[in-house]
Scaffold this motif. Structure first.
Motif, PDB file in Angstrom:
ATOM      1  N   ASP A  26      58.518  25.068  20.991  1.00 23.49           N
ATOM      2  CA  ASP A  26      58.630  23.711  21.508  1.00 23.49           C
ATOM      3  C   ASP A  26      57.480  22.832  21.029  1.00 23.49           C
ATOM      4  O   ASP A  26      57.380  21.666  21.411  1.00 23.49           O
ATOM      5  CB  ASP A  26      58.684  23.717  23.035  1.00 23.49           C
ATOM      6  CG  ASP A  26      57.449  24.359  23.642  1.00 23.49           C
ATOM      7  OD1 ASP A  26      56.765  25.100  22.912  1.00 23.49           O
ATOM      8  OD2 ASP A  26      57.175  24.133  24.831  1.00 23.49           O
ATOM      9  N   LEU A  48      63.581  28.756  27.845  1.00 21.20           N
ATOM     10  CA  LEU A  48      64.573  27.952  27.151  1.00 21.20           C
ATOM     11  C   LEU A  48      65.732  28.799  26.635  1.00 21.20           C
ATOM     12  O   LEU A  48      66.881  28.333  26.583  1.00 21.20           O
ATOM     13  CB  LEU A  48      63.918  27.216  25.972  1.00 21.20           C
ATOM     14  CG  LEU A  48      62.860  26.162  26.351  1.00 21.20           C
ATOM     15  CD1 LEU A  48      62.187  25.627  25.100  1.00 21.20           C
ATOM     16  CD2 LEU A  48      63.487  25.018  27.141  1.00 21.20           C
ATOM     17  N   ASN A  96      65.681  19.796  31.273  1.00 24.92           N
ATOM     18  CA  ASN A  96      65.839  21.186  30.837  1.00 24.92           C
ATOM     19  C   ASN A  96      64.695  21.642  29.931  1.00 24.92           C
ATOM     20  O   ASN A  96      64.904  22.382  28.969  1.00 24.92           O
ATOM     21  CB  ASN A  96      67.174  21.388  30.120  1.00 24.92           C
ATOM     22  CG  ASN A  96      68.347  21.345  31.083  1.00 24.92           C
ATOM     23  OD1 ASN A  96      68.222  21.775  32.238  1.00 24.92           O
ATOM     24  ND2 ASN A  96      69.468  20.828  30.620  1.00 24.92           N
ATOM     25  N   THR A  97      63.502  21.163  30.205  1.00 23.72           N
ATOM     26  CA  THR A  97      62.333  21.661  29.503  1.00 23.72           C
ATOM     27  C   THR A  97      61.740  22.805  30.306  1.00 23.72           C
ATOM     28  O   THR A  97      62.290  23.213  31.332  1.00 23.72           O
ATOM     29  CB  THR A  97      61.296  20.549  29.313  1.00 23.72           C
ATOM     30  OG1 THR A  97      60.935  20.039  30.597  1.00 23.72           O
ATOM     31  CG2 THR A  97      61.870  19.425  28.463  1.00 23.72           C
ATOM     32  N   ASP A 108      65.646  21.101  16.805  1.00 21.67           N
ATOM     33  CA  ASP A 108      66.861  21.094  17.604  1.00 21.67           C
ATOM     34  C   ASP A 108      66.753  19.900  18.544  1.00 21.67           C
ATOM     35  O   ASP A 108      66.031  19.932  19.541  1.00 21.67           O
ATOM     36  CB  ASP A 108      66.986  22.401  18.382  1.00 21.67           C
ATOM     37  CG  ASP A 108      68.174  22.398  19.337  1.00 21.67           C
ATOM     38  OD1 ASP A 108      68.892  21.383  19.408  1.00 21.67           O
ATOM     39  OD2 ASP A 108      68.374  23.418  20.026  1.00 21.67           O
ATOM     40  N   SER A 155      62.184  26.569  34.364  1.00 20.03           N
ATOM     41  CA  SER A 155      62.882  25.399  33.864  1.00 20.03           C
ATOM     42  C   SER A 155      62.620  24.208  34.773  1.00 20.03           C
ATOM     43  O   SER A 155      62.516  24.349  35.993  1.00 20.03           O
ATOM     44  CB  SER A 155      64.380  25.691  33.795  1.00 20.03           C
ATOM     45  OG  SER A 155      65.101  24.566  33.352  1.00 20.03           O
ATOM     46  N   SER A 191      63.312  21.433  20.742  1.00 17.02           N
ATOM     47  CA  SER A 191      62.540  22.596  20.301  1.00 17.02           C
ATOM     48  C   SER A 191      62.823  22.827  18.828  1.00 17.02           C
ATOM     49  O   SER A 191      63.782  22.282  18.272  1.00 17.02           O
ATOM     50  CB  SER A 191      62.900  23.841  21.113  1.00 17.02           C
ATOM     51  OG  SER A 191      64.270  24.165  20.948  1.00 17.02           O
ATOM     52  N   ASN A 229      68.850  18.689  20.562  1.00 20.73           N
ATOM     53  CA  ASN A 229      69.455  18.886  21.885  1.00 20.73           C
ATOM     54  C   ASN A 229      68.441  19.421  22.885  1.00 20.73           C
ATOM     55  O   ASN A 229      68.395  18.977  24.036  1.00 20.73           O
ATOM     56  CB  ASN A 229      70.638  19.846  21.784  1.00 20.73           C
ATOM     57  CG  ASN A 229      71.817  19.246  21.046  1.00 20.73           C
ATOM     58  OD1 ASN A 229      72.019  18.033  21.070  1.00 20.73           O
ATOM     59  ND2 ASN A 229      72.598  20.082  20.379  1.00 20.73           N
ATOM     60  N   LYS A 230      67.628  20.377  22.451  1.00 25.88           N
ATOM     61  CA  LYS A 230      66.684  21.032  23.342  1.00 25.88           C
ATOM     62  C   LYS A 230      65.248  20.593  23.116  1.00 25.88           C
ATOM     63  O   LYS A 230      64.346  21.043  23.822  1.00 25.88           O
ATOM     64  CB  LYS A 230      66.781  22.558  23.165  1.00 25.88           C
ATOM     65  CG  LYS A 230      68.104  23.157  23.604  1.00 25.88           C
ATOM     66  CD  LYS A 230      68.072  24.669  23.469  1.00 25.88           C
ATOM     67  CE  LYS A 230      69.370  25.285  23.975  1.00 25.88           C
ATOM     68  NZ  LYS A 230      69.532  25.092  25.426  1.00 25.88           N
TER      69      LYS A 230
END
Length: 470
Positions: free
Chosen positions: A174, A113, A88-89, A256, A83, A261, A258-259
């Motif tokens: 991702d 992730l 937070n990738t 998503d 990470s 991905s 937020n992430k």
């Protein structure tokens, strides 16, 4: 710290190189007592679509080492993933085996992730095997969940809310879809404005044209509600050769936010698109309650993004065939009148009326004044014929027809009528009667079928069905 990582890497290499792959049920083998340092080693084998996958998981506190072997015990490429802050990738590098463009790169990144742990992954899955890659990752994640690792994240909860058809695979990626992306702003207004169906613009993939078909509140024609329905559809099928079919593997994506991905839903096998099946997809792509929940990141500030990847595996044109189309409500029968002058002076030669139209096809009445075949010399022969010069090649017509010789003096109930149904085509272009009426009867003046050398023949034709080649 560096010496500890090097030691762990060396331990992983030794463990995997000496791995003796055994066919056994999905069970864990824990080596805590042997190692004395809390190391857990799990080996298991799965058979997916006739491919044997050997998997090994080594859990070391905040790190997970995993190996995926495809039909062999070969180590393959080795990847390290971790990470990265502050976004937070996940970053991935290839430690052993060459360029980091193998299928293991994506799996390692997604495991980071999902778990929040550092990942070391070895894999010998062949390149360009998206379905095999997705199945291997699914089996690996299922085992980690079963072992009680800290992997049940929000996204894993999402996967439990997916109801794809049997054999479909849900995974996380991702990487953005390579072929088409649709961004929808103010998504909630689709339902408020009664937009039941939205079709995207046209895009090209694999040499063909496609579009996405979205039902934001579920496909009501299939009794779907409380879900989003999403499909891939073939466009401009009429321009393709007769009997065409295209076999594809496709993926449908939801971002998503937020992430950063994608949730990816992939059909578990090739889907065959052809003239009678132009659309494939998922009635229940995702529950609306999950989609609308901001924790999952699919709909933020009333905006979402979806996409597609389409990979053509094979294509062909089938052998010849035909389509039979019966006419539900035939139009009124067309009537044609043929007035034959100098009828008594006609010899045995074939006589034809002018062509007339019925159901967009050309027809004509055929008459043999002195008879034909078994009616020669004794009877008049009368037929209805389709015009082969205008009939499309291979086409056949099913028609209900009536032929009559008109009584020119008495009531029409005295007309000489014959009624029949027949398939007209290249091999049977005529239908009728060789012995329609005796010559003695029609020539008698009192019967009023020939007046002043004139005979009147009528035809009524009603087409009931059409058979066309494809």
């Amino acid at each position: 710290m560096a010496s500890e990582v090097n030691s762990n890497l060396e331990e992983l290499k030794t463990s995997m190189e000496n791995l003796n792959v055994q066919q056994q049920p999905s069970s864990s083998s824990r080596n805590d007592a042997a190692s004395g340092n809390g190391v857990e080693v799990t080996c298991f084998t799965e058979v997916v679509d006739d491919v044997t996958l050997h998997l090994q998981i080594i859990h070391l506190g905040k790190q997970i080492y995993a190996w995926i072997g495809c039909n062999s015990g070969k180590l393959g490429h080795l990847y390290a993933a971790a990470s990265t802050r502050p976004n937070n990738t996940a970053s991935v590098t290839c430690v052993l085996g060459g360029n980091s463009d193998n299928s293991g790169t994506g799996i390692a990144r997604r495991l980071v992730l999902k778990t929040g742990l550092n990942i070391m992954l070895a894999s010998n899955i062949p390149k360009n095997s998206p379905l095999l890659e997705a199945n291997a990752e699914k089996k690996l994640v299922e085992k980690l969940i079963h072992l009680g690792k800290d992997i049940v994240t929000v996204m894993t909860e999402v996967l439990s809310n997916i109801s794809p058809p049997p054999g479909a695979v849900a995974s996380i990626s991702d990487a953005s879809p390579v072929h088409y992306i649709v961004k929808i702003e103010l998504f909630s207004l689709l339902a408020k404005n009664a937009v039941e169906k939205y079709e995207s613009g046209v895009f090209k993939a694999g040499g063909y044209t496609w579009k996405l078909v979205l039902y934001p509140s579920g496909n009501k024609s299939r009794n779907v509600k409380d879900y989003i329905s999403l499909y891939l559809a073939k466009v401009d099928a009429s321009s393709l050769p007769l009997g065409w079919e295209v076999h594809v593997i496709f993926r449908l994506f939801l971002l998503d936010q937020n992430k950063d991905s994608y949730l990816v839903i992939q059909a578990g096998q090739e889907r065959r698109f052809h003239g009678l099946k132009l659309e494939w997809g998922f009635d229940q792509l995702i529950q609306l309650s999950t989609f609308n929940d901001s924790r999952y990141g699919f709909l933020l500030e009333d905006t979402c993004m979806l996409g597609a990847e389409v990979f053509v595996r094979r294509e062909r044109s089938r052998g010849v065939g035909e389509v039979l189309s019966m006419i539900k409500q035939p139009t009124a029968a067309f009537k044609h009148t043929w007035k034959i002058e100098n009828f008594l002076k006609l010899d045995e030669k074939r006589q034809e009326s002018q062509t007339f139209s019925s159901a967009s096809e050309k027809w004509k009445i055929v008459l043999y004044p002195k008879g034909k075949d078994f009616g020669m010399g004794t009877h008049l022969s009368l037929y209805l014929a389709v015009d082969l010069e205008t009939l499309p090649a291979g086409c056949r017509l099913y028609a209900d027809y009536t032929l009559r010789i008109v009584n020119q003096v008495k009531d029409r109930k005295f007309d000489l009528s014959g009624k029949a149904k027949h398939w007209f085509g290249a091999s049977t272009s005529e239908s009728g009667w060789t012995r329609y009426v005796s010559l003695d009867y029609i020539y008698q003046p009192n019967n009023a079928y020939v007046i002043k050398g004139i005979c009147i023949v009528e035809a009524e034709v009603n087409v009931l069905g059409i058979s066309s080649p494809f």
